[in-house]
Design a protein around this motif. Structure first.
Motif, PDB file in Angstrom:
ATOM      1  N   GLY A  62       4.147   5.848  -4.085  1.00 21.97           N
ATOM      2  CA  GLY A  62       5.088   5.620  -5.174  1.00 21.97           C
ATOM      3  C   GLY A  62       6.296   4.802  -4.734  1.00 21.97           C
ATOM      4  N   HIS A  63       6.957   4.217  -5.718  1.00 18.52           N
ATOM      5  CA  HIS A  63       8.088   3.335  -5.428  1.00 18.52           C
ATOM      6  C   HIS A  63       9.298   4.097  -4.889  1.00 18.52           C
ATOM      7  CE1 HIS A  63       6.494  -0.481  -6.966  1.00 18.52           C
ATOM      8  NE2 HIS A  63       5.845   0.265  -7.858  1.00 18.52           N
ATOM      9  N   THR A  64       9.430   5.369  -5.250  1.00 20.40           N
ATOM     10  CA  THR A  64      10.566   6.154  -4.737  1.00 20.40           C
ATOM     11  C   THR A  64      10.470   6.293  -3.223  1.00 20.40           C
ATOM     12  OG1 THR A  64      10.687   7.408  -6.803  1.00 20.40           O
ATOM     13  CG2 THR A  64      11.783   8.352  -4.869  1.00 20.40           C
ATOM     14  N   ILE A  65       9.275   6.606  -2.732  1.00 20.42           N
ATOM     15  CA  ILE A  65       9.068   6.704  -1.284  1.00 20.42           C
ATOM     16  C   ILE A  65       9.238   5.325  -0.653  1.00 20.42           C
ATOM     17  CG2 ILE A  65       7.401   7.241   0.544  1.00 20.42           C
ATOM     18  CD1 ILE A  65       8.541   9.679  -0.871  1.00 20.42           C
ATOM     19  N   GLY A  66       8.727   4.312  -1.346  1.00 17.04           N
ATOM     20  CA  GLY A  66       8.889   2.947  -0.836  1.00 17.04           C
ATOM     21  C   GLY A  66      10.347   2.564  -0.677  1.00 17.04           C
ATOM     22  N   ASP A  67      11.192   2.962  -1.658  1.00 19.37           N
ATOM     23  CA  ASP A  67      12.632   2.677  -1.560  1.00 19.37           C
ATOM     24  C   ASP A  67      13.261   3.382  -0.367  1.00 19.37           C
ATOM     25  OD1 ASP A  67      12.455   1.102  -3.788  1.00 19.37           O
ATOM     26  OD2 ASP A  67      13.273   2.600  -5.183  1.00 19.37           O
ATOM     27  N   GLU A  68      12.823   4.631  -0.120  1.00 22.48           N
ATOM     28  CA  GLU A  68      13.348   5.374   1.025  1.00 22.48           C
ATOM     29  C   GLU A  68      12.972   4.696   2.345  1.00 22.48           C
ATOM     30  OE1 GLU A  68      15.450   7.939   0.977  1.00 22.48           O
ATOM     31  OE2 GLU A  68      15.489   7.692  -1.201  1.00 22.48           O
ATOM     32  N   VAL A  69      11.766   4.152   2.399  1.00 23.67           N
ATOM     33  CA  VAL A  69      11.328   3.431   3.605  1.00 23.67           C
ATOM     34  C   VAL A  69      12.193   2.197   3.826  1.00 23.67           C
ATOM     35  CG1 VAL A  69       9.430   2.101   4.621  1.00 23.67           C
ATOM     36  CG2 VAL A  69       8.949   4.290   3.501  1.00 23.67           C
ATOM     37  N   LEU A  70      12.479   1.470   2.742  1.00 22.70           N
ATOM     38  CA  LEU A  70      13.312   0.260   2.847  1.00 22.70           C
ATOM     39  C   LEU A  70      14.725   0.612   3.310  1.00 22.70           C
ATOM     40  CD1 LEU A  70      12.264  -1.663  -0.405  1.00 22.70           C
ATOM     41  CD2 LEU A  70      11.681  -2.255   1.955  1.00 22.70           C
ATOM     42  N   SER A  90       0.832  -1.218   0.000  1.00 21.78           N
ATOM     43  CA  SER A  90       0.000   0.000   0.000  1.00 21.78           C
ATOM     44  C   SER A  90       0.857   1.253   0.000  1.00 21.78           C
ATOM     45  CB  SER A  90      -0.929  -0.003   1.209  1.00 21.78           C
ATOM     46  OG  SER A  90      -0.188   0.141   2.413  1.00 21.78           O
ATOM     47  N   ILE A  91       2.053   1.189   0.584  1.00 24.51           N
ATOM     48  CA  ILE A  91       2.963   2.342   0.568  1.00 24.51           C
ATOM     49  C   ILE A  91       3.397   2.638  -0.866  1.00 24.51           C
ATOM     50  CG2 ILE A  91       5.210   3.208   1.327  1.00 24.51           C
ATOM     51  CD1 ILE A  91       4.869   1.568   3.872  1.00 24.51           C
ATOM     52  N   ASN A  92       3.784   1.604  -1.604  1.00 26.34           N
ATOM     53  CA  ASN A  92       4.175   1.783  -3.007  1.00 26.34           C
ATOM     54  C   ASN A  92       3.009   2.296  -3.845  1.00 26.34           C
ATOM     55  OD1 ASN A  92       6.900   1.088  -2.915  1.00 26.34           O
ATOM     56  ND2 ASN A  92       6.488  -1.104  -3.171  1.00 26.34           N
ATOM     57  N   ASP A  93       1.831   1.716  -3.593  1.00 23.12           N
ATOM     58  CA  ASP A  93       0.653   2.111  -4.388  1.00 23.12           C
ATOM     59  C   ASP A  93       0.217   3.532  -4.078  1.00 23.12           C
ATOM     60  OD1 ASP A  93       0.690  -0.390  -5.496  1.00 23.12           O
ATOM     61  OD2 ASP A  93      -0.871  -1.219  -4.188  1.00 23.12           O
ATOM     62  N   THR A  94       0.353   3.944  -2.810  1.00 22.98           N
ATOM     63  CA  THR A  94      -0.143   5.265  -2.389  1.00 22.98           C
ATOM     64  C   THR A  94       0.883   6.363  -2.619  1.00 22.98           C
ATOM     65  OG1 THR A  94      -1.494   4.191  -0.687  1.00 22.98           O
ATOM     66  CG2 THR A  94      -1.117   6.566  -0.456  1.00 22.98           C
ATOM     67  N   THR A 118       8.735   8.118   9.273  1.00 23.80           N
ATOM     68  CA  THR A 118       9.104   7.492   8.006  1.00 23.80           C
ATOM     69  C   THR A 118       8.946   8.468   6.850  1.00 23.80           C
ATOM     70  OG1 THR A 118       6.869   6.645   7.628  1.00 23.80           O
ATOM     71  CG2 THR A 118       8.396   5.224   8.858  1.00 23.80           C
ATOM     72  N   ALA A 119       9.485   8.101   5.686  1.00 26.91           N
ATOM     73  CA  ALA A 119       9.420   8.963   4.502  1.00 26.91           C
ATOM     74  C   ALA A 119       8.000   9.131   3.993  1.00 26.91           C
ATOM     75  CB  ALA A 119      10.309   8.373   3.405  1.00 26.91           C
ATOM     76  N   CYS A 120       7.108   8.157   4.284  1.00 30.26           N
ATOM     77  CA  CYS A 120       5.732   8.255   3.804  1.00 30.26           C
ATOM     78  C   CYS A 120       4.832   9.030   4.769  1.00 30.26           C
ATOM     79  CB  CYS A 120       5.157   6.869   3.541  1.00 30.26           C
ATOM     80  SG  CYS A 120       5.059   5.827   5.021  1.00 30.26           S
ATOM     81  N   GLY A 121       5.349   9.377   5.933  1.00 31.63           N
ATOM     82  CA  GLY A 121       4.590  10.184   6.877  1.00 31.63           C
ATOM     83  C   GLY A 121       3.653   9.417   7.776  1.00 31.63           C
ATOM     84  N   ARG A 122       3.679   8.093   7.706  1.00 34.38           N
ATOM     85  CA  ARG A 122       2.835   7.278   8.581  1.00 34.38           C
ATOM     86  C   ARG A 122       3.678   6.165   9.178  1.00 34.38           C
ATOM     87  NH1 ARG A 122      -0.734   3.768   4.131  1.00 34.38           N
ATOM     88  NH2 ARG A 122       0.631   1.915   4.194  1.00 34.38           N
ATOM     89  N   PRO A 123       3.267   5.610  10.319  1.00 34.45           N
ATOM     90  CA  PRO A 123       4.049   4.523  10.926  1.00 34.45           C
ATOM     91  C   PRO A 123       4.137   3.309  10.001  1.00 34.45           C
ATOM     92  CG  PRO A 123       2.462   5.394  12.474  1.00 34.45           C
ATOM     93  CD  PRO A 123       2.113   5.986  11.143  1.00 34.45           C
ATOM     94  N   VAL A 124       5.311   2.705   9.996  1.00 37.11           N
ATOM     95  CA  VAL A 124       5.520   1.455   9.239  1.00 37.11           C
ATOM     96  C   VAL A 124       5.930   0.395  10.249  1.00 37.11           C
ATOM     97  CG1 VAL A 124       6.836   0.281   7.445  1.00 37.11           C
ATOM     98  CG2 VAL A 124       6.208   2.694   7.154  1.00 37.11           C
ATOM     99  N   THR A 125       5.051  -0.566  10.462  1.00 40.46           N
ATOM    100  CA  THR A 125       5.325  -1.620  11.446  1.00 40.46           C
ATOM    101  C   THR A 125       5.917  -2.841  10.762  1.00 40.46           C
ATOM    102  OG1 THR A 125       3.080  -2.516  11.244  1.00 40.46           O
ATOM    103  CG2 THR A 125       3.450  -0.801  12.924  1.00 40.46           C
ATOM    104  N   LEU A 126       6.319  -3.810  11.593  1.00 39.28           N
ATOM    105  CA  LEU A 126       6.894  -5.036  11.048  1.00 39.28           C
ATOM    106  C   LEU A 126       6.351  -6.254  11.796  1.00 39.28           C
ATOM    107  CD1 LEU A 126       9.250  -6.364  13.135  1.00 39.28           C
ATOM    108  CD2 LEU A 126      10.462  -4.300  12.431  1.00 39.28           C
ATOM    109  N   SER A 127       6.409  -7.383  11.116  1.00 43.12           N
ATOM    110  CA  SER A 127       6.112  -8.667  11.726  1.00 43.12           C
ATOM    111  C   SER A 127       7.361  -9.510  11.645  1.00 43.12           C
ATOM    112  CB  SER A 127       4.952  -9.359  11.006  1.00 43.12           C
ATOM    113  OG  SER A 127       3.774  -8.581  11.099  1.00 43.12           O
ATOM    114  N   ALA A 128       7.588 -10.369  12.638  1.00 47.02           N
ATOM    115  CA  ALA A 128       8.826 -11.150  12.691  1.00 47.02           C
ATOM    116  C   ALA A 128       8.526 -12.601  13.027  1.00 47.02           C
ATOM    117  CB  ALA A 128       9.780 -10.552  13.708  1.00 47.02           C
ATOM    118  N   GLY A 129       9.303 -13.496  12.400  1.00 47.84           N
ATOM    119  CA  GLY A 129       9.279 -14.919  12.722  1.00 47.84           C
ATOM    120  C   GLY A 129      10.629 -15.331  13.253  1.00 47.84           C
ATOM    121  N   VAL A 130      10.655 -15.928  14.433  1.00 48.48           N
ATOM    122  CA  VAL A 130      11.908 -16.267  15.105  1.00 48.48           C
ATOM    123  C   VAL A 130      12.003 -17.766  15.287  1.00 48.48           C
ATOM    124  CG1 VAL A 130      13.331 -15.905  17.157  1.00 48.48           C
ATOM    125  CG2 VAL A 130      11.824 -14.070  16.348  1.00 48.48           C
ATOM    126  N   THR A 131      13.187 -18.329  15.009  1.00 51.98           N
ATOM    127  CA  THR A 131      13.448 -19.744  15.277  1.00 51.98           C
ATOM    128  C   THR A 131      14.938 -19.910  15.564  1.00 51.98           C
ATOM    129  OG1 THR A 131      13.097 -22.019  14.502  1.00 51.98           O
ATOM    130  CG2 THR A 131      13.911 -20.430  12.882  1.00 51.98           C
TER     131      THR A 131
END
Length: 341
Positions: free
Chosen positions: A224-232, A218-222, A285-298
């Motif tokens: 753009g990919h340039t902002i998405g790259d900055e978030v990454l 949704s970040i890329n769609d809303t 973040t560069a998109c102006g909204r919180p970007v959360t994450l999910s994690a899998g641990v083993t």
């Protein structure tokens, strides 16, 4: 100022001139000495023969004079015989002359040949050493030990050293390009697979954390990919800062990342993953909204044989975290499983 190096052409021409002059001088001197010795020996022999012949002729002449006193005996014919004989003895045989100079010239020739072979070996030695070290892939510092005493060998060594240095630099750059993610600058999946395979092959205890940024499409769609790259890029930097030297961070692909924690228990891995998750939710973040994450641990277990097996377990944990509402951590350790929010 660099060390002075002789030109090979100068060395060869100079040594040739020196050898020719030395050989010619020694040959002339040796021939003169030998010829002079021959003349001296011949002079002594002629003198002895002359004394003997004069004595014999005088004796014969006196005897004949006493036997025939009335006869007028002239001494000139006897003297002519002595003179002819002495002139024959004064000529030096060519074989004697050749024999007297052969040995010195032979010694001189052997000396010159030995010197020429020594010079040739001195010229070839650095070239052979450079060739051998280059074929065997020796390091640049090994080439420094070569005695490049003439300019051509010095220039050749410098060219090879520069070429090896340039090649090593290009290889290093290509290796970085292969093992580093071009967008975030952190190691990519190729490097991740190498590290995991080594840890599993050597049976080193370790834990892994597989991370996915929530709703990244949704970040890329809303925005753009340039902002998405900055978030990454911002997340990759945030992840490295938080993990620091306790583990290694990788871009797994897309918006997925992995942290490998060698010699780390699963409890410590959970603590690091939760700390990273909580801080990430609070970041601007560069998109102006919180970007959360999910994690899998083993964690690595005795029944794990390949890196794909371990990644599959972490992927299952990440999937369960996503199914549990995102922005959480799921842990699967052998037979146990839990969700942390």
């Amino acid at each position: 100022m660099g060390k002075f190096k002789l030109k090979l052409s100068f060395v060869i021409v100079s040594m040739t001139i020196i050898v020719v002059l030395a050989t010619t001088s020694v040959s002339i001197w040796s021939s003169y000495q030998n010829f002079n010795d021959i003349l001296m020996h011949n002079k002594i022999a002629v003198r002895e023969n002359y004394v003997k012949e004069i004595s014999a002729i005088t004796k014969i002449y006196v005897q004949e004079k006493f036997q025939e006193p009335d006869m007028d005996k002239a001494i000139e014919p006897y003297m002519e015989q002595v003179a002819d004989k002495l002139l024959d003895e004064m000529s030096i045989p060519f074989s004697a002359f050749i024999k007297s100079i052969t040995v010195p010239l032979l010694i001189l020739f052997i000396t010159v040949m030995a010197f020429a072979v020594w010079i040739a070996l001195k010229i070839v030695q650095p070239l052979k050493k450079i060739s051998t070290d280059f074929e065997e892939g020796e390091a640049v510092r090994e080439l420094e030990d070569i005695n490049d005493w003439y300019d051509e060998a010095h220039s050749l060594k410098n060219v090879i050293q520069n070429m090896i240095t340039c090649s090593e630099s290009k290889i290093s750059d290509l290796t970085n390009q292969l093992n580093l993610d071009s967008l975030t600058g952190i190691p990519n999946r190729r490097g991740m697979d190498q590290i995991l395979n080594e840890l599993i092959l050597n049976r080193v205890p370790h834990s892994i954390v597989l991370i996915d940024l929530d709703d990244f499409k949704s970040i890329n769609d809303t925005y753009g990919h340039t902002i998405g790259d900055e978030v990454l890029k911002a997340f990759a930097n945030h992840m490295q800062v938080n993990i620091d030297k306790r583990g290694m961070c990788f871009r797994y692909g897309g918006e997925e990342f992995m942290v490998i924690l060698p010699s780390t228990t699963i409890d410590v891995a959970i603590e690091l993953a939760e700390n990273l998750r909580i801080k990430q939710a609070l970041l601007d973040t560069a998109c102006g909204r919180p970007v959360t994450l999910s994690a899998g641990v083993t964690a690595f277990a005795a029944n794990i044989k390949t890196s794909n097996q371990l990644i599959t377990i972490a992927d299952q944990a990440l999937y369960k975290a996503k199914q549990s509402g995102r922005n959480c951590t799921c842990v699967i350790n052998e037979c146990s499983e839990k969700i942390i929010k």
